[in-house]
Write an enzyme that holds these catalytic residues in place. Structure first.
Site, PDB file in Angstrom:
ATOM      1  N   ASN A   2      10.121   5.078   6.754  1.00  0.00           N
ATOM      2  CA  ASN A   2      11.587   4.862   6.123  1.00  0.00           C
ATOM      3  C   ASN A   2      11.543   6.273   5.141  1.00  0.00           C
ATOM      4  OD1 ASN A   2      13.926   4.509   4.747  1.00  0.00           O
ATOM      5  ND2 ASN A   2      13.324   2.762   3.810  1.00  0.00           N
TER       6      ASN A   2
ATOM      7  N   LYS B 287      14.132   7.326   3.423  1.00  0.00           N
ATOM      8  CA  LYS B 287      14.776   7.065   2.285  1.00  0.00           C
ATOM      9  C   LYS B 287      15.569   8.488   2.223  1.00  0.00           C
ATOM     10  CE  LYS B 287      12.084   3.676   0.278  1.00  0.00           C
ATOM     11  NZ  LYS B 287      11.632   2.859  -0.635  1.00  0.00           N
TER      12      LYS B 287
ATOM     13  N   HIS C 112      17.964  -3.256   3.998  1.00  0.00           N
ATOM     14  CA  HIS C 112      16.917  -2.763   2.948  1.00  0.00           C
ATOM     15  C   HIS C 112      17.324  -3.346   1.401  1.00  0.00           C
ATOM     16  CE1 HIS C 112      14.192  -0.297   0.538  1.00  0.00           C
ATOM     17  NE2 HIS C 112      13.633  -0.129   1.801  1.00  0.00           N
TER      18      HIS C 112
ATOM     19  N   GLU D   4      17.187  -1.943  -1.340  1.00  0.00           N
ATOM     20  CA  GLU D   4      17.891  -0.856  -2.104  1.00  0.00           C
ATOM     21  C   GLU D   4      19.474  -0.752  -1.654  1.00  0.00           C
ATOM     22  OE1 GLU D   4      15.263   2.511  -1.055  1.00  0.00           O
ATOM     23  OE2 GLU D   4      13.629   1.600  -2.358  1.00  0.00           O
TER      24      GLU D   4
ATOM     25  N   GLU E   4       9.900  -7.571   2.915  1.00  0.00           N
ATOM     26  CA  GLU E   4       9.683  -6.442   1.947  1.00  0.00           C
ATOM     27  C   GLU E   4       9.838  -7.190   0.515  1.00  0.00           C
ATOM     28  OE1 GLU E   4       9.836  -2.246   3.596  1.00  0.00           O
ATOM     29  OE2 GLU E   4      11.706  -2.795   2.857  1.00  0.00           O
TER      30      GLU E   4
ATOM     31  N   GLY F  10       7.730   0.780  -3.559  1.00  0.00           N
ATOM     32  CA  GLY F  10       7.495   2.029  -4.373  1.00  0.00           C
ATOM     33  C   GLY F  10       6.785   1.629  -5.769  1.00  0.00           C
TER      34      GLY F  10
ATOM     35  N   SER G 286       4.593  -0.806  -0.618  1.00  0.00           N
ATOM     36  CA  SER G 286       3.469   0.041  -0.972  1.00  0.00           C
ATOM     37  C   SER G 286       2.245  -0.190   0.103  1.00  0.00           C
ATOM     38  CB  SER G 286       2.858  -0.632  -2.410  1.00  0.00           C
ATOM     39  OG  SER G 286       3.852  -0.311  -3.373  1.00  0.00           O
TER      40      SER G 286
HETATM   41  C1  PEP Z   1      10.398   0.650   1.795  1.00  0.00           C
HETATM   42  O1  PEP Z   1      11.288   0.887   1.040  1.00  0.00           O
HETATM   43  O2  PEP Z   1      10.862   0.153   2.832  1.00  0.00           O
HETATM   44  C2  PEP Z   1       9.116   0.601   1.286  1.00  0.00           C
HETATM   45  C3  PEP Z   1       8.352  -0.224   1.745  1.00  0.00           C
HETATM   46  O3  PEP Z   1       8.619   1.694   0.322  1.00  0.00           O
HETATM   47  P1  PEP Z   1       7.200   1.923  -0.028  1.00  0.00           P
HETATM   48  O4  PEP Z   1       6.402   1.727   1.129  1.00  0.00           O
HETATM   49  O5  PEP Z   1       7.323   3.320  -0.724  1.00  0.00           O
HETATM   50  O6  PEP Z   1       6.930   0.771  -1.027  1.00  0.00           O
END
Ligand code: PEP
Length: 251
Positions: free
Chosen positions: A11, A13, A99, A101, A169, A175, A213
């Site tokens: 992803n 983003k 998601h 976000e 998640e 992040g 992460s």
């Molecule tokens: C995400 O935003 O779906 C995600 C998993 O981000 P990150 O891997 O950067 O934590």
């Protein structure tokens, strides 16, 4: 689409202009061509790059294209939004919905996520539905409860292992460089699997991804957890060497 192998989804983003995005996709295609991976690979670039990245990866045949969000309706007066059919026309076969976000920045409820997921299925694409608890919810001992509620509220009619993927998640892991323990991931994925079993036939075949992460250093350990059928990767998917290391961590 059946659950044959793990899925590693990147992803991007709101990252990537044309030159960087194309270079990353070309590099990934070359690696996948030289050493075909054991898992499926999905790239979800920003909407502005869907066509271009789709063209690059189509030639390789090794990587699928996905979008990061969609509107729940087919068309209409919704300035700035993109419908599932518009994404499909760009070559998408997957769409991420819900998601954290989107849930946080755009106030998306489970009901909104469910409507979007239903629209993706109506357009004959696969949907990746994201769920996950906040740190406060985990600290209060409510992680399983929150994730179960989000799953029930976000899963559309007609969901099946053929067309739906769940991404767990934890919001606090996205992040941040922090990840849950293997035991915590196993607990939540088992709870998701059990909940799916109450709602769907053949629920054992439905992929449940872990996201938050994921990086080369923890990918092998996370991908070996029971009921972890792949990863949704944010930051590390923007660095081809890291993303490739996560891909090759899947057996
Ligand atoms: C995400 O935003 O779906 C995600 C998993 O981000 P990150 O891997 O950067 O934590």
């Amino acid at each position: 689409m059946t659950k044959k192998s793990k899925l590693i989804a990147g992803n991007w983003k709101m990252n990537g202009l044309r030159a960087d995005g194309v270079a990353l996709a070309l590099d990934l295609c070359a690696r996948a061509g030289d050493a075909p991976p054991a898992c499926d690979i999905l790239l979800c670039p920003p909407a502005t790059l869907l066509h271009e990245i789709g063209t690059v990866i189509e030639e390789s045949g090794a990587i699928d294209l996905g979008a990061q969000d969609c509107h729940a309706l087919e068309s209409g007066a919704h300035t700035g939004d993109i419908s599932p059919m518009m994404l499909k026309e760009q070559g998408c076969t997957y769409v991420i919905v819900g998601h954290s976000e989107r849930r946080a920045d755009h106030g998306e409820s489970d009901e909104t996520v469910r409507a979007k997921a239903a629209a993706v299925l109506s357009a004959d694409m696969a949907v990746i539905i994201c769920i996950g608890e906040t740190e406060a919810e985990r600290d209060a001992g409510r992680a399983v409860q929150v994730v179960s509620r989000q799953l029930s509220g976000s899963l559309p009619d007609g969901a099946s292992s053929e067309n739906t993927i769940i991404a767990y998640e934890p919001v606090w892991a996205i992040g941040t460089g922090r990840t849950p323990t293997v035991a915590q991931v196993a607990e939540i994925h088992a709870a998701i699997r059990a909940k799916l079993g109450e709602k769907l036939a053949a629920s054992n075949d439905l992929r449940i991804l872990y996201g938050g992460s994921v990086k080369p250093e923890n990918a092998t350990e996370l991908m070996a957890v029971d009921n972890v059928d792949g990863a949704l990767v944010g930051g590390a998917s923007l660095k081809v060497a890291d993303f490739w290391a996560i891909i090759t961590a899947c057996s």
